[in-house]
Enzyme design. Structure first.
Site, PDB file in Angstrom:
ATOM      1  N   LYS A  81       8.139 -15.643  -0.305  1.00 51.79           N
ATOM      2  CA  LYS A  81       6.852 -14.816  -0.516  1.00 51.79           C
ATOM      3  C   LYS A  81       6.034 -13.726   0.518  1.00 51.79           C
ATOM      4  O   LYS A  81       6.372 -12.285   0.268  1.00 51.79           O
ATOM      5  CB  LYS A  81       5.601 -15.156  -0.888  1.00 51.79           C
ATOM      6  CG  LYS A  81       4.337 -14.828  -1.073  1.00 51.79           C
ATOM      7  CD  LYS A  81       3.310 -15.318  -1.117  1.00 51.79           C
ATOM      8  CE  LYS A  81       1.521 -14.217  -1.480  1.00 51.79           C
ATOM      9  NZ  LYS A  81       1.810 -13.939  -2.781  1.00 51.79           N
ATOM     10  N   ARG A 120      -7.203 -17.210  -8.795  1.00 54.14           N
ATOM     11  CA  ARG A 120      -7.628 -16.498  -8.429  1.00 54.14           C
ATOM     12  C   ARG A 120      -8.166 -15.927  -8.214  1.00 54.14           C
ATOM     13  O   ARG A 120      -8.296 -15.600  -9.256  1.00 54.14           O
ATOM     14  CB  ARG A 120      -6.374 -15.449  -7.621  1.00 54.14           C
ATOM     15  CG  ARG A 120      -5.502 -16.974  -6.773  1.00 54.14           C
ATOM     16  CD  ARG A 120      -4.224 -16.075  -5.988  1.00 54.14           C
ATOM     17  NE  ARG A 120      -4.776 -15.124  -4.783  1.00 54.14           N
ATOM     18  CZ  ARG A 120      -4.217 -15.092  -4.030  1.00 54.14           C
ATOM     19  NH1 ARG A 120      -2.761 -14.680  -4.036  1.00 54.14           N
ATOM     20  NH2 ARG A 120      -5.154 -14.000  -2.668  1.00 54.14           N
ATOM     21  N   GLY A 170      -2.133 -11.232  -4.602  1.00 50.28           N
ATOM     22  CA  GLY A 170      -2.838 -10.779  -4.977  1.00 50.28           C
ATOM     23  C   GLY A 170      -2.557  -9.008  -4.430  1.00 50.28           C
ATOM     24  O   GLY A 170      -3.740  -8.249  -5.347  1.00 50.28           O
ATOM     25  N   ARG A 173       1.099  -1.636   0.144  1.00 50.52           N
ATOM     26  CA  ARG A 173      -0.186  -0.230  -0.071  1.00 50.52           C
ATOM     27  C   ARG A 173       0.699   1.451  -0.162  1.00 50.52           C
ATOM     28  O   ARG A 173       0.941   2.014  -0.963  1.00 50.52           O
ATOM     29  CB  ARG A 173      -0.813   0.104   1.112  1.00 50.52           C
ATOM     30  CG  ARG A 173      -2.252  -1.095   1.055  1.00 50.52           C
ATOM     31  CD  ARG A 173      -2.739  -1.006   2.066  1.00 50.52           C
ATOM     32  NE  ARG A 173      -3.748  -2.056   2.441  1.00 50.52           N
ATOM     33  CZ  ARG A 173      -4.156  -3.427   1.677  1.00 50.52           C
ATOM     34  NH1 ARG A 173      -2.630  -4.197   1.809  1.00 50.52           N
ATOM     35  NH2 ARG A 173      -5.275  -4.005   2.156  1.00 50.52           N
ATOM     36  N   ARG A 176      -7.087 -22.711   0.424  1.00 55.23           N
ATOM     37  CA  ARG A 176      -6.569 -24.119   1.203  1.00 55.23           C
ATOM     38  C   ARG A 176      -6.911 -24.430   2.758  1.00 55.23           C
ATOM     39  O   ARG A 176      -6.364 -25.095   3.677  1.00 55.23           O
ATOM     40  CB  ARG A 176      -5.709 -22.633   2.901  1.00 55.23           C
ATOM     41  CG  ARG A 176      -4.892 -21.147   1.498  1.00 55.23           C
ATOM     42  CD  ARG A 176      -4.476 -20.310   2.447  1.00 55.23           C
ATOM     43  NE  ARG A 176      -2.831 -19.446   2.033  1.00 55.23           N
ATOM     44  CZ  ARG A 176      -2.596 -18.192   2.723  1.00 55.23           C
ATOM     45  NH1 ARG A 176      -3.876 -17.571   2.705  1.00 55.23           N
ATOM     46  NH2 ARG A 176      -1.546 -17.604   1.985  1.00 55.23           N
ATOM     47  N   GLU A 192      -5.376 -14.869   7.279  1.00 55.08           N
ATOM     48  CA  GLU A 192      -3.832 -14.812   7.576  1.00 55.08           C
ATOM     49  C   GLU A 192      -3.297 -16.274   7.697  1.00 55.08           C
ATOM     50  O   GLU A 192      -2.132 -16.901   7.469  1.00 55.08           O
ATOM     51  CB  GLU A 192      -3.148 -13.216   6.727  1.00 55.08           C
ATOM     52  CG  GLU A 192      -3.887 -13.157   5.144  1.00 55.08           C
ATOM     53  CD  GLU A 192      -3.122 -13.575   4.021  1.00 55.08           C
ATOM     54  OE1 GLU A 192      -1.495 -14.378   4.414  1.00 55.08           O
ATOM     55  OE2 GLU A 192      -3.993 -14.038   3.106  1.00 55.08           O
ATOM     56  N   SER A 209     -11.051  -8.947   0.607  1.00 60.02           N
ATOM     57  CA  SER A 209     -11.435  -7.327   0.845  1.00 60.02           C
ATOM     58  C   SER A 209      -9.771  -6.307  -0.093  1.00 60.02           C
ATOM     59  O   SER A 209     -10.318  -5.293   0.084  1.00 60.02           O
ATOM     60  CB  SER A 209     -11.443  -7.463   1.784  1.00 60.02           C
ATOM     61  OG  SER A 209      -9.803  -7.406   2.777  1.00 60.02           O
ATOM     62  N   GLN A 210      -9.400  -7.068  -1.211  1.00 58.91           N
ATOM     63  CA  GLN A 210      -8.142  -6.490  -1.509  1.00 58.91           C
ATOM     64  C   GLN A 210      -8.970  -5.741  -2.609  1.00 58.91           C
ATOM     65  O   GLN A 210      -8.465  -4.970  -3.262  1.00 58.91           O
ATOM     66  CB  GLN A 210      -7.046  -7.626  -2.703  1.00 58.91           C
ATOM     67  CG  GLN A 210      -5.928  -7.976  -1.644  1.00 58.91           C
ATOM     68  CD  GLN A 210      -5.611  -8.994  -1.956  1.00 58.91           C
ATOM     69  OE1 GLN A 210      -5.071  -9.313  -2.530  1.00 58.91           O
ATOM     70  NE2 GLN A 210      -4.448  -9.323  -1.267  1.00 58.91           N
TER      71      GLN A 210
END
EC number: 2.5.1.19
Length: 426
Positions: A409, A122, A94, A30, A343, A312, A166-167
């Site tokens: 990652k 995704r 994402g 962000r 997941r 997460e 929510s992204q």
């Protein structure tokens, strides 16, 4: 990236010590994006060095920003006008595949997005559909690979179902100050997951002088206007910190780390560890920094948790539940079926093959006490699954991850950090 098998090290005893955790992936992404849209150069420190942040840096450069390394900081110089016209590699991130398309809708030329083979699974349709509804030219089908061009895009009012991520909301809010008409976005679906990540987005926008407000239980508005240049430090990643702190819980040890009261869901993450039996102590450390100490001396216990705000952490919670001597239930995380992999299915299968008594539910997992054993664990190129397997491997000998390289990652040297944490030599 080639898979790297890894035998999870067994802890010789209770894990004790202090942790230093790299910057937050979510906040890094962000802050990089807002700096690339600001009115002038920004200097960022503490930005996570990982595959995901490298990809978003490359994507912002493709769109016209300039990012230079200055010692251990990043100087971000925004483009006067976003150019686009190139190809952006999203990997499995994402933050890249969702945060950058709204910027591409402002660019002069069409931008193409592609990613790892699994990235096409995704969810993207709600966000890309919203951009198309607002006038952008978006290719079909609306999953990776895809392309975005400006078309008649100006921003405005839009509704979308963000129950998958929510992204989708954060992506629109982050680019909105540069949209000619700003944005008024409403979530139109069922429960919205990971709400603290949207709150993080709003907080970082307002820090840079943007008029960003929540206008209802599931609606937000950002007005068009300048984004102030700002030198800032990215907080340590508290999801990763909680992952590492869980080692104290499963081994009966004690670990301490910096725990800022900032833009992340720190309290919610800590409460997950407490629910499984950890004793938490908040204190003031050097330079008046807040520290969290996690003790596992009273032992692991089962828990019944709604993880919708901190999804997460579900893989780590699943590892704790699999090891607990009492039943556990994890719920509110149906949307993580659309993360790097499904997941819930991967955790159920992977932990089940290590002996866990686990079953999937509509929105989570249920565990009954069981005796785990060694074996191979499939990570599905998912860093969080690798974290879960490593945690089990602290107290179960012979847990072999099929790939530990995926942990880059969010943690550039997870194996090294993990082995230093427990003093392992294998």
């Amino acid at each position: 990236m080639s898979p790297t098998p890894w035998l999870a090290p067994l802890a010789a005893g209770p894990v004790r010590g202090e942790l230093r955790v790299p910057g937050s992936k979510s906040a890094s992404a962000r802050s990089l994006l807002l700096a690339a849209l600001a009115d002038g150069p920004s200097m960022l420190s503490g930005v996570l060095a990982s595959r995901d942040t490298s990809l978003i840096r490359a994507g912002l450069t493709t769109l016209g920003a300039r990012i230079d390394e200055v010692d251990d900081r990043l100087q971000v110089t925004p483009a006067a006008e976003l150019t686009g016209g190139g190809r952006i590699d999203c990997g499995l991130a994402g933050t890249v595949m969702r945060f950058l398309p709204p910027l591409a809708a402002l660019a002069e030329q069409r931008t193409e997005f592609f990613g790892d083979p699994a990235a096409s699974q995704r969810p993207m349709e709600p966000l890309l559909g919203a951009l198309a509804e607002l006038g952008a030219e978006v290719s079909q089908p609306r999953s990776l690979p895809f392309s975005v061009a400006r078309g008649r895009f100006r921003g405005g009012a839009v509704s979308l179902d963000a129950s998958g991520s929510s992204q989708f909301v954060s992506a629109l809010l982050l680019g909105a100050p540069r949209f000619p008409d700003g944005i008024a976005v409403t979530h139109s679906g069922p429960t919205l997951p990971s709400l603290p990540h949207i709150q993080m987005t709003v907080t970082l926008l307002t820090r840079r002088g943007v008029a960003a407000v929540q206008t209802g239980p599931a609606s937000w508005q950002v007005s068009p206007g300048p984004i102030a240049a700002l030198d800032e430090a990215v907080e340590p990643d508290l999801t990763n910190a909680a992952t590492l702190l869980a080692a104290a819980l499963v081994t009966g040890g004690e670990l301490t780390t910096h725990w800022p009261h900032g833009v992340q869901a720190g309290e919610e993450l800590a409460e997950v560890l407490a629910a499984f039996g950890a004793q938490l102590t908040l204190s003031t450390g050097p330079d008046d920094t807040r520290q969290l100490t996690v003790s596992g001396t009273q032992g692991l216990r089962g828990a019944d948790l709604d993880l919708s705000k901190v999804s997460e952490l579900t893989p780590v919670a699943a590892a704790l539940a699999a090891l607990a001597p009492e039943p556990s239930r994890l719920r509110g995380v149906a949307h993580i079926r659309g993360h790097e992999t499904d997941r819930l299915a991967a955790l159920s299968t992977g932990l089940g093959e290590l002996g866990a008594d686990v079953r999937q539910t509509a929105d989570g997992l249920e565990f009954r006490p069981s005796r785990l054993h060694g074996g191979s664990f499939a990570t599905h190129a998912d860093h969080r699954l690798a974290h879960a397997a490593a945690l089990v491997g602290l107290v179960v000998d012979g847990v072999l991850l099929d790939d530990v390289a995926c942990t880059t990652k969010t943690l550039p040297d997870f194996p090294g950090m993990w082995q230093n944490l427990i003093g392992a030599d294998r």
